[in-house]
Design a protein around this motif. Sequence first.
Motif, PDB file in Angstrom:
ATOM      1  N   SER A 124       0.747  -1.645   0.294  1.00  0.00           N
ATOM      2  CA  SER A 124      -0.038  -0.189   0.295  1.00  0.00           C
ATOM      3  C   SER A 124       0.906   1.392  -0.346  1.00  0.00           C
ATOM      4  O   SER A 124       0.299   2.684  -0.739  1.00  0.00           O
ATOM      5  CB  SER A 124      -1.082  -0.152   1.088  1.00  0.00           C
ATOM      6  N   ASN A 125       1.755   1.383   1.123  1.00  0.00           N
ATOM      7  CA  ASN A 125       2.921   2.739   0.711  1.00  0.00           C
ATOM      8  C   ASN A 125       3.825   3.103  -0.428  1.00  0.00           C
ATOM      9  O   ASN A 125       3.265   3.924  -0.744  1.00  0.00           O
ATOM     10  CB  ASN A 125       4.232   2.843   1.747  1.00  0.00           C
ATOM     11  N   LEU A 126       3.476   1.926  -1.238  1.00  0.00           N
ATOM     12  CA  LEU A 126       4.532   1.603  -2.633  1.00  0.00           C
ATOM     13  C   LEU A 126       3.423   2.924  -3.619  1.00  0.00           C
ATOM     14  O   LEU A 126       3.914   3.452  -4.126  1.00  0.00           O
ATOM     15  CB  LEU A 126       4.817   0.521  -2.787  1.00  0.00           C
ATOM     16  N   LEU A 127       2.394   2.620  -2.906  1.00  0.00           N
ATOM     17  CA  LEU A 127       1.351   2.950  -4.653  1.00  0.00           C
ATOM     18  C   LEU A 127       1.217   4.307  -4.045  1.00  0.00           C
ATOM     19  O   LEU A 127       0.315   5.417  -4.765  1.00  0.00           O
ATOM     20  CB  LEU A 127      -0.029   2.314  -4.149  1.00  0.00           C
ATOM     21  N   ASP A 128       1.915   4.742  -2.990  1.00  0.00           N
ATOM     22  CA  ASP A 128       1.591   6.240  -2.463  1.00  0.00           C
ATOM     23  C   ASP A 128       2.617   7.262  -3.491  1.00  0.00           C
ATOM     24  O   ASP A 128       2.717   8.378  -3.794  1.00  0.00           O
ATOM     25  CB  ASP A 128       0.750   6.734  -1.600  1.00  0.00           C
ATOM     26  N   ASN A 129       3.265   6.566  -3.937  1.00  0.00           N
ATOM     27  CA  ASN A 129       4.376   7.412  -5.080  1.00  0.00           C
ATOM     28  C   ASN A 129       4.257   8.066  -5.799  1.00  0.00           C
ATOM     29  O   ASN A 129       2.774   7.382  -6.785  1.00  0.00           O
ATOM     30  CB  ASN A 129       5.598   5.966  -5.102  1.00  0.00           C
ATOM     31  N   ASP A 130       4.697   8.617  -6.680  1.00  0.00           N
ATOM     32  CA  ASP A 130       4.619   9.346  -8.261  1.00  0.00           C
ATOM     33  C   ASP A 130       4.915   8.067  -9.023  1.00  0.00           C
ATOM     34  O   ASP A 130       5.426   7.198  -8.752  1.00  0.00           O
ATOM     35  CB  ASP A 130       5.496  11.022  -8.677  1.00  0.00           C
ATOM     36  N   ASN A 131       4.506   8.254 -10.599  1.00  0.00           N
ATOM     37  CA  ASN A 131       4.997   7.487 -11.179  1.00  0.00           C
ATOM     38  C   ASN A 131       4.684   5.796 -11.143  1.00  0.00           C
ATOM     39  O   ASN A 131       5.266   4.773 -11.394  1.00  0.00           O
ATOM     40  CB  ASN A 131       6.524   7.234 -11.353  1.00  0.00           C
ATOM     41  N   VAL A 132       3.200   5.649 -10.504  1.00  0.00           N
ATOM     42  CA  VAL A 132       3.410   3.955 -10.603  1.00  0.00           C
ATOM     43  C   VAL A 132       2.759   3.744 -11.921  1.00  0.00           C
ATOM     44  O   VAL A 132       2.029   4.155 -12.429  1.00  0.00           O
ATOM     45  CB  VAL A 132       2.620   4.182  -9.430  1.00  0.00           C
ATOM     46  N   ILE A 133       3.386   2.179 -11.533  1.00  0.00           N
ATOM     47  CA  ILE A 133       2.403   1.723 -12.896  1.00  0.00           C
ATOM     48  C   ILE A 133       2.321  -0.343 -12.207  1.00  0.00           C
ATOM     49  O   ILE A 133       3.161  -0.560 -11.552  1.00  0.00           O
ATOM     50  CB  ILE A 133       3.320   1.571 -13.800  1.00  0.00           C
ATOM     51  N   LEU A 134       0.542  -0.478 -12.526  1.00  0.00           N
ATOM     52  CA  LEU A 134       0.485  -1.650 -12.337  1.00  0.00           C
ATOM     53  C   LEU A 134       0.223  -1.728 -13.937  1.00  0.00           C
ATOM     54  O   LEU A 134      -0.780  -1.489 -14.346  1.00  0.00           O
ATOM     55  CB  LEU A 134      -0.205  -2.072 -11.622  1.00  0.00           C
ATOM     56  N   ALA A 135       1.332  -3.235 -13.980  1.00  0.00           N
ATOM     57  CA  ALA A 135       0.580  -4.326 -15.547  1.00  0.00           C
ATOM     58  C   ALA A 135       0.559  -5.958 -15.683  1.00  0.00           C
ATOM     59  O   ALA A 135       1.551  -5.806 -14.954  1.00  0.00           O
ATOM     60  CB  ALA A 135       1.564  -2.750 -16.255  1.00  0.00           C
ATOM     61  N   GLY A 136      -0.257  -5.571 -16.252  1.00  0.00           N
ATOM     62  CA  GLY A 136       0.386  -6.954 -17.133  1.00  0.00           C
ATOM     63  C   GLY A 136      -1.097  -7.906 -17.243  1.00  0.00           C
ATOM     64  O   GLY A 136      -2.047  -7.544 -17.378  1.00  0.00           O
ATOM     65  N   ASP A 137      -1.252  -9.209 -16.942  1.00  0.00           N
ATOM     66  CA  ASP A 137      -2.431  -9.928 -17.722  1.00  0.00           C
ATOM     67  C   ASP A 137      -2.956  -9.954 -15.983  1.00  0.00           C
ATOM     68  O   ASP A 137      -1.944 -10.729 -14.980  1.00  0.00           O
ATOM     69  CB  ASP A 137      -1.824 -11.203 -17.318  1.00  0.00           C
ATOM     70  N   PHE A 138      -4.112  -9.744 -15.486  1.00  0.00           N
ATOM     71  CA  PHE A 138      -4.557  -9.143 -14.568  1.00  0.00           C
ATOM     72  C   PHE A 138      -5.682 -11.413 -14.428  1.00  0.00           C
ATOM     73  O   PHE A 138      -6.504 -11.126 -12.998  1.00  0.00           O
ATOM     74  CB  PHE A 138      -5.898  -8.064 -14.305  1.00  0.00           C
ATOM     75  N   ASN A 139      -5.888 -11.796 -15.685  1.00  0.00           N
ATOM     76  CA  ASN A 139      -6.881 -12.421 -15.969  1.00  0.00           C
ATOM     77  C   ASN A 139      -8.101 -12.158 -14.685  1.00  0.00           C
ATOM     78  O   ASN A 139      -8.498 -12.912 -14.552  1.00  0.00           O
ATOM     79  CB  ASN A 139      -6.256 -14.135 -14.894  1.00  0.00           C
ATOM     80  N   SER A 140      -8.871 -11.105 -15.141  1.00  0.00           N
ATOM     81  CA  SER A 140     -10.146 -10.342 -14.603  1.00  0.00           C
ATOM     82  C   SER A 140     -11.023  -9.544 -15.385  1.00  0.00           C
ATOM     83  O   SER A 140      -9.972  -8.647 -16.067  1.00  0.00           O
ATOM     84  CB  SER A 140      -9.562 -10.631 -13.194  1.00  0.00           C
ATOM     85  N   ASN A 141     -11.718  -9.293 -14.709  1.00  0.00           N
ATOM     86  CA  ASN A 141     -12.682  -7.971 -15.634  1.00  0.00           C
ATOM     87  C   ASN A 141     -14.201  -7.740 -14.550  1.00  0.00           C
ATOM     88  O   ASN A 141     -14.340  -8.947 -13.981  1.00  0.00           O
ATOM     89  CB  ASN A 141     -12.870  -8.855 -16.916  1.00  0.00           C
ATOM     90  N   SER A 142     -14.760  -6.657 -14.203  1.00  0.00           N
ATOM     91  CA  SER A 142     -15.794  -6.883 -13.372  1.00  0.00           C
ATOM     92  C   SER A 142     -16.700  -7.485 -13.869  1.00  0.00           C
ATOM     93  O   SER A 142     -17.823  -7.774 -13.248  1.00  0.00           O
ATOM     94  CB  SER A 142     -16.216  -5.040 -14.165  1.00  0.00           C
ATOM     95  N   ILE A 143     -16.563  -8.155 -15.654  1.00  0.00           N
ATOM     96  CA  ILE A 143     -18.573  -8.811 -15.575  1.00  0.00           C
ATOM     97  C   ILE A 143     -18.394  -9.838 -14.667  1.00  0.00           C
ATOM     98  O   ILE A 143     -18.889 -11.001 -15.100  1.00  0.00           O
ATOM     99  CB  ILE A 143     -17.719  -9.374 -17.143  1.00  0.00           C
ATOM    100  N   TRP A 144     -17.310 -10.380 -14.137  1.00  0.00           N
ATOM    101  CA  TRP A 144     -17.262 -11.874 -13.245  1.00  0.00           C
ATOM    102  C   TRP A 144     -17.223 -11.421 -11.827  1.00  0.00           C
ATOM    103  O   TRP A 144     -16.886 -12.649 -11.496  1.00  0.00           O
ATOM    104  CB  TRP A 144     -16.176 -12.537 -13.769  1.00  0.00           C
ATOM    105  N   ASP A 145     -17.135 -10.305 -11.583  1.00  0.00           N
ATOM    106  CA  ASP A 145     -17.773 -10.013 -10.504  1.00  0.00           C
ATOM    107  C   ASP A 145     -19.225 -10.753  -9.533  1.00  0.00           C
ATOM    108  O   ASP A 145     -19.378 -10.622  -9.892  1.00  0.00           O
ATOM    109  CB  ASP A 145     -18.112  -8.174  -9.954  1.00  0.00           C
ATOM    110  N   LYS A 146     -18.374 -11.265  -8.568  1.00  0.00           N
ATOM    111  CA  LYS A 146     -19.589 -11.537  -7.395  1.00  0.00           C
ATOM    112  C   LYS A 146     -19.343 -10.577  -6.044  1.00  0.00           C
ATOM    113  O   LYS A 146     -18.765  -9.956  -5.503  1.00  0.00           O
ATOM    114  CB  LYS A 146     -18.508 -12.867  -7.057  1.00  0.00           C
ATOM    115  N   PRO A 147     -20.691  -9.990  -5.905  1.00  0.00           N
ATOM    116  CA  PRO A 147     -20.713  -8.595  -5.073  1.00  0.00           C
ATOM    117  C   PRO A 147     -20.357  -9.340  -4.184  1.00  0.00           C
ATOM    118  O   PRO A 147     -20.113  -7.880  -3.142  1.00  0.00           O
ATOM    119  CB  PRO A 147     -22.594  -8.434  -5.553  1.00  0.00           C
ATOM    120  N   ASN A 148     -20.680 -10.193  -3.219  1.00  0.00           N
ATOM    121  CA  ASN A 148     -20.041 -10.554  -1.750  1.00  0.00           C
ATOM    122  C   ASN A 148     -18.487 -10.522  -1.725  1.00  0.00           C
ATOM    123  O   ASN A 148     -18.224 -11.332  -0.650  1.00  0.00           O
ATOM    124  CB  ASN A 148     -20.898 -11.328  -1.193  1.00  0.00           C
TER     125      ASN A 148
END
Length: 236
Positions: A124-148
Amino acid sequence: MKIITWNCNMAFRKKGEFIITEEPDILIVPECENQERLLIGHYTKQPTAIFWYGDNPNKGIGVFSFNEFKIKLLDIHNSDFRYVLPLSIYNDKVCFTVFAIWAQKPEKHSCYTEQIWNAVHFYSNLLDNDNVILAGDFNSNSIWDKPNRIYNHTNLVNYLKTKNIISTYHHFHNQAQGQEKHNTLFMHRKINKPYHIDFCFASLNLIDKLENVVIGTYEKWTKYSDHKPLIVKINL
């Protein structure tokens, strides 16, 4: 500066020359074989640095940098989150905190997003930096959300927003999560099985400098992989 992520479906040594022609500065390749199996010499452009991580020499995650960028795995790396790799990628002018991602299902669980969800909270603390990138194959999408399910894709996206990190594709093309008009995966290379599961998220200071976000076409890339490259250009 150009950031590209592309799941190559293994055998990168036979395909690397084609993605290199897209002239990346940072290239993230899930399902990449290790350095010993690569044929770097025949690339049209030679990488400045290569970082590879994995248990199977045929199938890990490779990160390539060009134009004098160097790559360092951060000491905080937690191997419990395999293939969510916190990296410093830097040259003399700029430094990026890059998370190279190839999402895996945790043992006895069915959701790819759980691993990334746990990782972004750990880092979490690293995400507060400037110049942060998260990239790749997430194997996920909101179409597969389970609300609970707390670690579903939409909740992950919303958590990153609290860190001022958003999807480059969705911002640039004004698209809603789960309603993408461009697809990054055609499962089993079939045009009638399209999904959007590869992402590049970036901190707002980089989003403000977005110049272009492109996804490779089915026609050009299907002979190499069922994934299409996500190409992000940032005007630094």
